[in-house]
Design an enzyme around this catalytic site. Structure first.
Site, mmCIF file in Angstrom:
data_model
loop_
_atom_site.group_PDB
_atom_site.id
_atom_site.type_symbol
_atom_site.label_atom_id
_atom_site.label_comp_id
_atom_site.label_asym_id
_atom_site.label_seq_id
_atom_site.Cartn_x
_atom_site.Cartn_y
_atom_site.Cartn_z
ATOM 1 N N LYS A 163 0.861 -1.193 0.000
ATOM 2 C CA LYS A 163 0.000 0.000 0.000
ATOM 3 C C LYS A 163 0.891 1.235 0.000
ATOM 4 O O LYS A 163 1.854 1.309 0.771
ATOM 5 C CB LYS A 163 -0.859 -0.030 1.252
ATOM 6 C CG LYS A 163 -1.646 1.224 1.522
ATOM 7 C CD LYS A 163 -2.681 0.922 2.577
ATOM 8 C CE LYS A 163 -3.262 2.166 3.173
ATOM 9 N NZ LYS A 163 -4.387 1.864 4.035
HETATM 10 C C1 5RP Z 1 -2.559 3.950 8.302
HETATM 11 C C2 5RP Z 1 -3.190 3.212 7.214
HETATM 12 C C3 5RP Z 1 -4.557 3.579 6.905
HETATM 13 O O1 5RP Z 1 -5.288 2.416 6.713
HETATM 14 C C4 5RP Z 1 -4.563 4.409 5.703
HETATM 15 O O2 5RP Z 1 -3.780 5.502 5.713
HETATM 16 C C5 5RP Z 1 -5.854 4.461 4.945
HETATM 17 O O3 5RP Z 1 -6.589 5.402 5.005
HETATM 18 P P1 5RP Z 1 -6.659 6.833 4.350
HETATM 19 O O4 5RP Z 1 -7.247 6.594 2.989
HETATM 20 O O5 5RP Z 1 -7.556 7.542 5.275
HETATM 21 O O6 5RP Z 1 -5.267 7.403 4.247
HETATM 22 O O7 5RP Z 1 -2.643 2.356 6.612
HETATM 23 O O8 5RP Z 1 -1.230 3.946 8.106
#
Ligand code: 5RP
Length: 292
Positions: free
Chosen positions: A203
């Site tokens: 991610k």
């Molecule tokens: C925190 C994460 C969160 O799940 C992430 O940031 C996702 O959410 P957003 O779209 O609000 O940033 O991984 O580190």
């Protein structure tokens, strides 16, 4: 019961048709074992190769984030409209009925809060509890270039080892410290690193220019976080551009659950990710659903 005699001769061997040995649909994932691929197929839809994950794990570092004050009231209505739920085990057990049958990406790193050094995490969930939660993936934050880089990379490696033992994919999350630029050079380094260290998917954040190179340089699928709440058209444009430039999905939180109409926003994002809708088309859908 099986009989030894009087059976029809077996003859449908199709000797002229070789057994298909095509690769698995997902980037970098064709050499895994059955259980790992089965779980990845629960995260990424085999018909599109993509996913829309709903992230609501913010409370583990931020406390009662706006839009998540009452997860039982605010998240449960959204659950049926996404592909994957990404959350902590506390959120899952206290607020999500186990009847949705949605794959869960379980947050397993822990140990820091917004009050202290965020990169000082450890692995906070034992594998047997991840299995009890029926996790389809485990998420670990990695802080490349931050104070506790070494420790957070160690967390990822440990979780990836345990995940391999049990056929559970690891999501490596590229956490960007306050002082770090979210540019393609940094995100390219961080995502590549996590893929090479054993994360089955990664991610990260969308960036421009150069997200296409970030995605291409990462050997495993990338999903993008949404980040802070943006006007709907900007969030949808970001999702569109990320998919167009090689992302395999989104793992969005605030831009969904802080929208005026979270279900409409989730549906609009779905249309971009799985149906190839353009950002403007998705915005029209959002506005129509919002006004219904
Ligand atoms: C925190 C994460 C969160 O799940 C992430 O940031 C996702 O959410 P957003 O779209 O609000 O940033 O991984 O580190």
């Amino acid at each position: 019961m099986a009989d030894q005699s009087g059976n029809k001769d077996a003859k449908s061997f199709a000797t002229d048709i070789p057994v298909a040995t095509d690769g698995y649909f997902l980037k970098g994932s064709c050499h895994y074992d059955w259980g790992m691929q089965d779980r990845l197929s629960r995260i990424f839809r085999p018909d599109t190769g993509k996913t829309v994950m709903l992230a609501f794990d913010h409370g583990y570092i931020m406390g009662p984030t706006s839009g998540l004050e009452r997860m039982d009231l605010q998240v449960v209505p959204l659950a049926e409209h996404c592909d994957v739920l990404m959350c902590t085990r506390g959120a899952l057990r206290t607020c999500i009925p186990p009847t949705f049958n949605k794959p869960v990406c379980l947050r397993v790193s822990a140990g820091a809060t917004i009050l202290r050094e965020l990169s000082d995490e450890l692995v906070g969930v034992a594998i047997d509890d991840a299995i009890r939660c029926n996790a389809s993936a485990m998420a670990v934050q990695v802080y490349v270039g931050a104070e506790y880089e070494h420790k957070s990379i160690g967390n990822l490696c440990k979780v990836a080892d345990t995940g391999m033992r049990h056929g559970i994919p690891t999501l490596g999350v590229t956490a960007v410290g306050k002082e770090m630029a979210r540019d393609s050079r940094y995100l390219g380094l961080a995502t590549r690193l996590l893929g090479e260290l054993g994360a089955q998917f990664v991610k990260t954040y969308y960036c421009e220019p150069g997200f296409d190179k970030v995605a291409a340089g990462c050997p495993v699928p990338i999903v993008i976080a949404g980040g802070k709440k943006l006007p709907e058209i900007e969030a949808l444009t970001m999702a569109y551009k990320a998919i167009d430039q090689g992302a395999s999905g989104v793992d969005m939180g605030r831009n969904i659950f802080q929208a005026d109409n979270p279900i409409a926003m989730l549906k609009a994002v779905m249309s971009i990710v799985h149906e190839g809708a353009k950002a403007e088309e998705a915005l029209d859908m959002y506005n129509t659903l919002k006004n219904e």
